[in-house]
Design an enzyme around this catalytic site. Structure first.
Site, PDB file in Angstrom:
ATOM      1  N   HIS A  25      40.054  40.098  34.951  1.00 40.82           N
ATOM      2  CA  HIS A  25      39.395  39.571  36.014  1.00 40.82           C
ATOM      3  C   HIS A  25      40.075  38.565  37.138  1.00 40.82           C
ATOM      4  CE1 HIS A  25      35.573  40.500  33.765  1.00 40.82           C
ATOM      5  NE2 HIS A  25      36.475  40.510  32.668  1.00 40.82           N
ATOM      6  N   ASP A 120      32.860  36.066  39.899  1.00 40.07           N
ATOM      7  CA  ASP A 120      32.880  36.833  39.067  1.00 40.07           C
ATOM      8  C   ASP A 120      31.369  37.351  38.623  1.00 40.07           C
ATOM      9  OD1 ASP A 120      35.220  38.447  36.970  1.00 40.07           O
ATOM     10  OD2 ASP A 120      32.984  38.400  36.384  1.00 40.07           O
ATOM     11  N   SER A 362      43.356  49.144  34.540  1.00 41.10           N
ATOM     12  CA  SER A 362      44.226  50.109  34.108  1.00 41.10           C
ATOM     13  C   SER A 362      43.895  51.429  34.537  1.00 41.10           C
ATOM     14  CB  SER A 362      44.452  49.964  32.401  1.00 41.10           C
ATOM     15  OG  SER A 362      45.166  48.764  32.284  1.00 41.10           O
TER      16      SER A 362
END
Ligand code: UDX
Length: 461
Positions: A25, A120, A362
């Site tokens: 994050h 976030d 990823s």
């Protein structure tokens, strides 16, 4: 690395950003901050003390640490399998210090007006704070659109048994009616605490809907149909500004030192020959799963680069659980490191495939380098991302039976040696070509800037 043109307009506007204090994050939030900085905004990062970013890597930003009381529970990270617990805790423990910090920043004398706060999505408590202060809140959603749609659809709070099925249950391999892309066996991996997950996701989604806009770290061509579905349900503006890492690397926000010595080892390997293995920053695996990975790598006879994060194997410091003589037999064929410069590894010509846990960063990093994947999702959004990789985009193979050496060997063969793998590589290369669209990202940032300058998000003074 792609470059974004900088602009000199709106230099007097400041944006305050607040990342969730975990690697997956922090990286995208700081990359987003860099993107906005190049477009003329001044940047302040409010951050938890836990996993604090290193301000010296970002001399162009102001940093404001706040108390998070995370140290009271941090020792549970390795043992408590309920990932939702930590996010829900932070939504309580950061409230007072965040309010104080934000109010202080807004009261600071100076010419700069604060355009908005970007937090976030997992910090859902911040919507009420921003509303009280009449400050627009934009949400950064660090996972994919598909994850958001799935979380909206899945009946976490229904107390249905579907989240607890085992291999013996007849429905285990069946599709979930609420989100047919997923099988019941996928959703059993999302969480061990469906009720906690339900509370977390409904809070996140409700406060996303109440926000002034949502920024996604994705690109239109990857998730176009989901973007359309989502826009019907989320009436607030969406901005697809990703993939952020193509404009700014994550190395500056890495919480663990990246071992760069492996790059010269990669230089010595044939093109597309290396299997790169990493399960990200939070997933844990058992000793027996770790040993299956080791046997899988030993059995296949290809070069490999394996990231074993200290503490990743439950009950081990680092490599103690490796099978006997593994390192001796590995020799020069393999490398094991604690943490890698992942984006550079994926961009290296020697890298042939990525055996990943499918964290969203990823997954996106692999797509953007045209690297096909072997998927071993562990928790949270990872099982959802893995289904998109294997069943929607068809750019990887999902290890359907978990960590098990025979399945591992077959999956590596399919991706690295079979025709099927070549087709996956072609598809992911085509997505790679579409992933960087400087024009599109500039258009989205300009749209954001226009909304701020004309007060469409409210005009905070
Ligand atoms: C967590 C959740 O597990 C994931 O599901 C969610 O999407 C984001 O948060 P994490 O385990 O941190 O993800 O994985 P990921 O999202 O892939 O982020 C890991 C980051 O660390 C990536 O940017 C990657 O480049 C970086 N990394 C990883 C390294 O720099 N070196 C490594 O050796 C491994």
């Amino acid at each position: 690395m792609e470059t974004l043109g900088s602009v000199s307009t709106l230099r007097s506007r400041r944006i305050i950003l607040f990342p969730l204090p975990f690697q997956g994050h922090i990286n995208p939030m700081l990359q987003l901050a860099n993107i906005l900085h190049t477009r003329g905004f001044k940047i302040t990062i409010i951050h938890a003390e836990y996993n604090s970013p290193n301000p010296s890597n970002y001399p162009h930003f102001a940093f404001k640490p706040i108390k998070d009381r995370f140290s009271e529970i941090a020792d549970q990270l390795a043992t408590n399998r309920d990932g939702t617990y930590f996010a829900r805790y932070l939504n309580k423990s950061c409230v007072d210090s965040f309010i104080d910090c934000l109010a202080e920043l807004l009261a600071e004398p100076g010419e700069e007006r604060v355009a908005c706060v970007i937090t976030d999505a997992c910090f859902y408590f911040t919507q009420a704070v921003a509303d009280d202060l009449k400050l627009p809140r934009i949400v950064l959603r660090t996972s994919g659109l598909g994850c958001t749609l799935a979380c909206d659809a899945l009946p976490f709070c229904s107390k249905k048994a579907c989240f607890y099925l085992t291999k013996q249950d007849s429905d285990y391999e069946a599709s979930v009616p609420e989100f047919p892309l997923l099988k019941f066996k996928d959703i059993t991996n999302i969480t061990i605490n469906p009720q906690g997950m339900g509370d977390l996701t409904s809070n996140i989604l409700n406060q996303m809907r109440a926000s002034s806009g949502i920024i996604w770290n994705t690109f239109k061509e990857l998730e176009e149909s989901d973007l359309e579905t989502l826009s019907q349900d989320f009436q607030v503006p969406s901005f697809t500004l990703g993939p952020f890492h193509k404009y700014f690397p994550a190395s500056g926000s890495s919480l663990i030192e990246q071992d760069r010595t492996i790059l010269s080892w990669l230089d010595k390997q044939p093109p597309k020959s290396v299997v790169y293995v990493s399960f990200g920053s939070v997933a844990h695996i058992t000793k027996s799963e770790f040993q299956e990975v080791a046997h899988g790598l030993a059995n296949m006879g290809l070069p490999f680069l394996w990231v074993v994060r200290p503490g990743m194997v439950v009950g081990s410091e680092w490599l103690e659980a490796l099978p006997e003589k593994f390192l001796e037999r590995m020799g020069e064929r393999g490398r094991i490191v604690k943490w890698s410069p992942q984006q550079e590894v994926l961009a290296h010509p020697a890298t042939g495939c990525f055996w990943t846990h499918n964290g969203w960063n990823s997954t996106l990093e692999s797509i953007c380098e045209g690297v096909p994947m072997i998927c071993s999702p562990c928790l949270a959004d990872q099982p959802i991302n893995a289904r998109y990789v294997s069943d929607v985009w068809k750019i990887g193979v999902l290890l359907e039976d978990g960590f098990e050496r025979v399945g591992i060997k077959m999956a590596i063969k399919r991706v690295m040696m079979d025709k099927e793998g070549e087709e996956m590589r072609e598809r992911v290369s085509s997505l790679k070509e579409k992933s960087v669209n400087v024009w599109q990202i500039q258009w989205h940032v300009t749209k954001l800037q226009k909304q701020w300058s004309c007060g469409a998000f409210g005009d905070y003074m």
